[in-house]
Design a protein around this motif. Structure first.
Motif, PDB file in Angstrom:
ATOM      1  N   TRP A  46       0.785  -1.050  -0.026  1.00  0.00           N
ATOM      2  CA  TRP A  46      -0.096  -0.021   0.162  1.00  0.00           C
ATOM      3  C   TRP A  46       0.993   1.225  -0.081  1.00  0.00           C
ATOM      4  O   TRP A  46       0.691   2.137  -0.647  1.00  0.00           O
ATOM      5  CB  TRP A  46      -1.065   0.004   1.241  1.00  0.00           C
ATOM      6  CG  TRP A  46      -1.746   1.103   1.205  1.00  0.00           C
ATOM      7  CD1 TRP A  46      -1.727   2.131   2.276  1.00  0.00           C
ATOM      8  CD2 TRP A  46      -2.903   1.457   0.428  1.00  0.00           C
ATOM      9  NE1 TRP A  46      -2.742   3.137   1.817  1.00  0.00           N
ATOM     10  CE2 TRP A  46      -3.616   2.524   0.773  1.00  0.00           C
ATOM     11  CE3 TRP A  46      -3.665   0.535  -0.821  1.00  0.00           C
ATOM     12  CZ2 TRP A  46      -4.732   3.245   0.203  1.00  0.00           C
ATOM     13  CZ3 TRP A  46      -4.614   1.189  -1.365  1.00  0.00           C
ATOM     14  CH2 TRP A  46      -5.137   2.414  -0.978  1.00  0.00           C
ATOM     15  N   ASP A  47       1.933   1.199   0.730  1.00  0.00           N
ATOM     16  CA  ASP A  47       2.825   2.431   1.002  1.00  0.00           C
ATOM     17  C   ASP A  47       3.507   2.719  -0.630  1.00  0.00           C
ATOM     18  O   ASP A  47       3.718   3.675  -1.073  1.00  0.00           O
ATOM     19  CB  ASP A  47       4.116   2.171   1.939  1.00  0.00           C
ATOM     20  CG  ASP A  47       3.331   2.495   3.456  1.00  0.00           C
ATOM     21  OD1 ASP A  47       2.381   3.060   3.681  1.00  0.00           O
ATOM     22  OD2 ASP A  47       4.274   1.933   4.165  1.00  0.00           O
ATOM     23  N   ARG A  48       3.966   1.574  -1.001  1.00  0.00           N
ATOM     24  CA  ARG A  48       4.652   1.677  -2.700  1.00  0.00           C
ATOM     25  C   ARG A  48       3.438   2.121  -3.438  1.00  0.00           C
ATOM     26  O   ARG A  48       3.845   2.971  -4.332  1.00  0.00           O
ATOM     27  CB  ARG A  48       4.982   0.134  -3.133  1.00  0.00           C
ATOM     28  CG  ARG A  48       6.263  -0.208  -2.339  1.00  0.00           C
ATOM     29  CD  ARG A  48       6.958  -1.358  -2.842  1.00  0.00           C
ATOM     30  NE  ARG A  48       7.414  -2.224  -2.008  1.00  0.00           N
ATOM     31  CZ  ARG A  48       7.504  -3.723  -1.917  1.00  0.00           C
ATOM     32  NH1 ARG A  48       7.260  -4.157  -3.134  1.00  0.00           N
ATOM     33  NH2 ARG A  48       8.201  -4.209  -1.247  1.00  0.00           N
ATOM     34  N   LEU A  49       2.064   1.607  -3.306  1.00  0.00           N
ATOM     35  CA  LEU A  49       1.416   2.129  -4.486  1.00  0.00           C
ATOM     36  C   LEU A  49       1.247   3.881  -4.328  1.00  0.00           C
ATOM     37  O   LEU A  49       0.950   4.563  -5.026  1.00  0.00           O
ATOM     38  CB  LEU A  49       0.041   1.485  -4.241  1.00  0.00           C
ATOM     39  CG  LEU A  49      -1.441   2.023  -4.790  1.00  0.00           C
ATOM     40  CD1 LEU A  49      -1.066   1.691  -6.520  1.00  0.00           C
ATOM     41  CD2 LEU A  49      -2.579   1.194  -4.542  1.00  0.00           C
ATOM     42  N   LEU A  50       0.863   4.232  -2.843  1.00  0.00           N
ATOM     43  CA  LEU A  50       0.776   5.472  -2.620  1.00  0.00           C
ATOM     44  C   LEU A  50       2.024   6.548  -3.207  1.00  0.00           C
ATOM     45  O   LEU A  50       1.782   7.488  -3.716  1.00  0.00           O
ATOM     46  CB  LEU A  50       0.551   5.842  -1.063  1.00  0.00           C
ATOM     47  CG  LEU A  50      -0.786   5.162  -0.300  1.00  0.00           C
ATOM     48  CD1 LEU A  50      -0.925   5.480   0.895  1.00  0.00           C
ATOM     49  CD2 LEU A  50      -1.919   6.169  -1.235  1.00  0.00           C
ATOM     50  N   ASP A  51       3.227   5.928  -2.867  1.00  0.00           N
ATOM     51  CA  ASP A  51       4.286   6.450  -3.338  1.00  0.00           C
ATOM     52  C   ASP A  51       4.236   6.767  -4.939  1.00  0.00           C
ATOM     53  O   ASP A  51       4.574   7.750  -5.663  1.00  0.00           O
ATOM     54  CB  ASP A  51       5.652   5.838  -3.078  1.00  0.00           C
ATOM     55  CG  ASP A  51       6.256   5.970  -1.795  1.00  0.00           C
ATOM     56  OD1 ASP A  51       5.299   6.860  -1.061  1.00  0.00           O
ATOM     57  OD2 ASP A  51       7.071   5.142  -1.120  1.00  0.00           O
ATOM     58  N   LEU A  52       3.802   5.646  -5.801  1.00  0.00           N
ATOM     59  CA  LEU A  52       3.845   5.792  -7.275  1.00  0.00           C
ATOM     60  C   LEU A  52       2.605   6.720  -7.553  1.00  0.00           C
ATOM     61  O   LEU A  52       2.867   7.526  -8.414  1.00  0.00           O
ATOM     62  CB  LEU A  52       3.424   4.417  -7.522  1.00  0.00           C
ATOM     63  CG  LEU A  52       4.555   3.268  -7.791  1.00  0.00           C
ATOM     64  CD1 LEU A  52       4.062   2.154  -8.054  1.00  0.00           C
ATOM     65  CD2 LEU A  52       5.847   3.656  -8.313  1.00  0.00           C
TER      66      LEU A  52
END
Length: 128
Positions: free
Chosen positions: A105-111
């Motif tokens: 989820w954190d990676r998706l938000l960063d993207l």
């Protein structure tokens, strides 16, 4: 493990008129080893254990007072520990899954954040 010969010897009690059980030599058993074997084995009763070890049931019953209750308590404790260990493994698995979920989820938000703030990917109505 004790040899079969040592398991076919019984301790002769100091009682007048005592006779050794049939097919058994009088002597001494290794009671600690026998108790450990009973406690850790698949024997359900002292009678079953006596038959397996070729020991007089009456003699064993007198020497092994409390073994059955102790084995029940040991079995109960073992079951509780198995449940606790299983629950701990399930908790660790759920925690690992949740941690992985949060990381994705954190990676998706960063993207998404990068895409929204990258001038090359964002165009306004005026195509700027």
């Amino acid at each position: 493990m004790s040899s079969l010969k040592s398991l076919s010897i019984v301790e002769k009690p100091k009682v007048a008129g005592f006779r050794c059980p049939q097919n058994v030599k009088c002597g001494q058993y290794d009671w600690e080893s026998l108790k450990r074997e009973f406690m850790l084995g698949d024997f359900k009763t002292l009678k079953e254990f006596a038959q397996a070890k070729n020991i007089s049931y009456g003699f064993l019953r007198n020497k092994a007072k409390g073994w059955t209750q102790e084995k029940r308590q040991l079995s109960k404790t073992k079951s509780q520990l198995v449940v606790e260990k299983t629950l701990q493994k399930q908790i660790e698995k759920a925690s690992d899954y949740n941690t992985l979920h949060v990381e994705f989820w954190d990676r998706l938000l960063d993207l998404v954040w990068q895409a929204l703030h990258d001038e090359k990917t964002i165009k306004t109505k005026d195509a700027e």
